[in-house]
Design an enzyme around this catalytic site. Sequence first.
Site, PDB file in Angstrom:
ATOM      1  N   HIS A  36       0.838  -1.191   0.000  1.00 15.22           N
ATOM      2  CA  HIS A  36       0.000   0.000   0.000  1.00 15.22           C
ATOM      3  C   HIS A  36       0.876   1.245   0.000  1.00 15.22           C
ATOM      4  CE1 HIS A  36      -3.200  -2.818   0.947  1.00 15.22           C
ATOM      5  NE2 HIS A  36      -2.477  -3.238   1.967  1.00 15.22           N
ATOM      6  N   LEU A  37       0.481   2.244  -0.771  1.00 16.19           N
ATOM      7  CA  LEU A  37       1.297   3.441  -0.943  1.00 16.19           C
ATOM      8  C   LEU A  37       1.497   4.200   0.367  1.00 16.19           C
ATOM      9  CD1 LEU A  37      -0.120   4.727  -4.344  1.00 16.19           C
ATOM     10  CD2 LEU A  37       2.204   3.900  -3.906  1.00 16.19           C
ATOM     11  N   TYR A  38       0.467   4.288   1.177  1.00 11.81           N
ATOM     12  CA  TYR A  38       0.621   4.998   2.450  1.00 11.81           C
ATOM     13  C   TYR A  38       1.677   4.319   3.305  1.00 11.81           C
ATOM     14  CZ  TYR A  38      -0.424   6.981   7.019  1.00 11.81           C
ATOM     15  OH  TYR A  38      -0.322   7.607   8.242  1.00 11.81           O
ATOM     16  N   CYS A  39       1.619   3.011   3.406  1.00 10.17           N
ATOM     17  CA  CYS A  39       2.591   2.267   4.214  1.00 10.17           C
ATOM     18  C   CYS A  39       4.006   2.464   3.677  1.00 10.17           C
ATOM     19  CB  CYS A  39       2.250   0.777   4.214  1.00 10.17           C
ATOM     20  SG  CYS A  39       0.621   0.376   4.873  1.00 10.17           S
ATOM     21  N   LYS A  54       5.260   6.244   4.106  1.00 11.71           N
ATOM     22  CA  LYS A  54       5.532   6.593   5.504  1.00 11.71           C
ATOM     23  C   LYS A  54       6.779   5.866   6.000  1.00 11.71           C
ATOM     24  CE  LYS A  54       3.580   8.745   8.161  1.00 11.71           C
ATOM     25  NZ  LYS A  54       3.840  10.152   8.579  1.00 11.71           N
TER      26      LYS A  54
END
Length: 322
Positions: free
Chosen positions: A134-137, A140
């Site tokens: 996932h891009l957020y993971c 971050k």
Amino acid sequence: MRIFLTGASGFIGGAIAQALRSQHQLSGLARSSSSAAALQALGVTPVEGRLGAVDPSGLAGVDAIVHCAAHVAQWGPRQAFWAANVEGTKQLLDAAREAGVRRFIHMGTEAALFDNTDLVDIDEDQPYPARWRHLYCETKARAEQAVLAANSAHMQTLVLRPRLVWGPGDQTILPELTQMVRQGQFWWVNGGRALTSTCHIANLVHASELALTQGIGGHAYFIVDPGTTCYRDFFTALLGTAGVVPPQRSMPAALLKALAGAMDLLWRGLRLRGEPPLTPFAAAMLAASCTIASDRAERELGYRPTLSREQGLAELGQSESV
């Protein structure tokens, strides 16, 4: 102490600003006139700019940076996540070094370690996944890696990793859950049995205050409430503070993930506007357990939760009923 904040108009950054403003001189990144007005209302001097383009002159005389701003979303183009979370953090680190800032505190997340499987009783020794789904993971994680690598004798860098931040002023979890229930879109995943840690905003603010002077540069710290709970118990109690009762219906995790995958393909294939009603990131998160130990924060920051989950829920229920 002179402290520069990013994300001060948001839930976490705003709570930190309110806690620090009586004892410290605060300035904050403002990307618009409305953001500047929100900062001024908090007692924070606005500094015009945006992530990725922070002028070092705006950091002159600053002792510490608390970096809370991020692109927080479940779905969207890679460039939006990368530009804000990775490049924005790297540029802020460069500007901080040039301005002579001595301490850099980055607001991270346990999601940096998430790979679609359970994370059970993890601590800071938990490795990053071999790949992120996932891009957020991913972004971050890349951001906090840059922060930790930037630690030096001239600027100490620390990362705080709260899990599932909630409490007064929450702009995401409780409002979204409430909307889902009222629109008939709420389902438990596997009966809501997955276990989770949580972090009340007061406990995160307390840890942030400690991190201004305590902790070891180059270290990440998990910040959580005492004990663990399951999604069903926590979300039922949290919704209850707003007078909302969730339905009993449940969906198997495999089916939820399949639906999320289908929606993802549909939205991307047809280039539909907005975010799908169910994303693969949300489905994976709700299906997995995530329990965390904050022993390192207790040892090195002196962190002791100021509120238990039960106390926080009771206080939130009282405030919502007023």
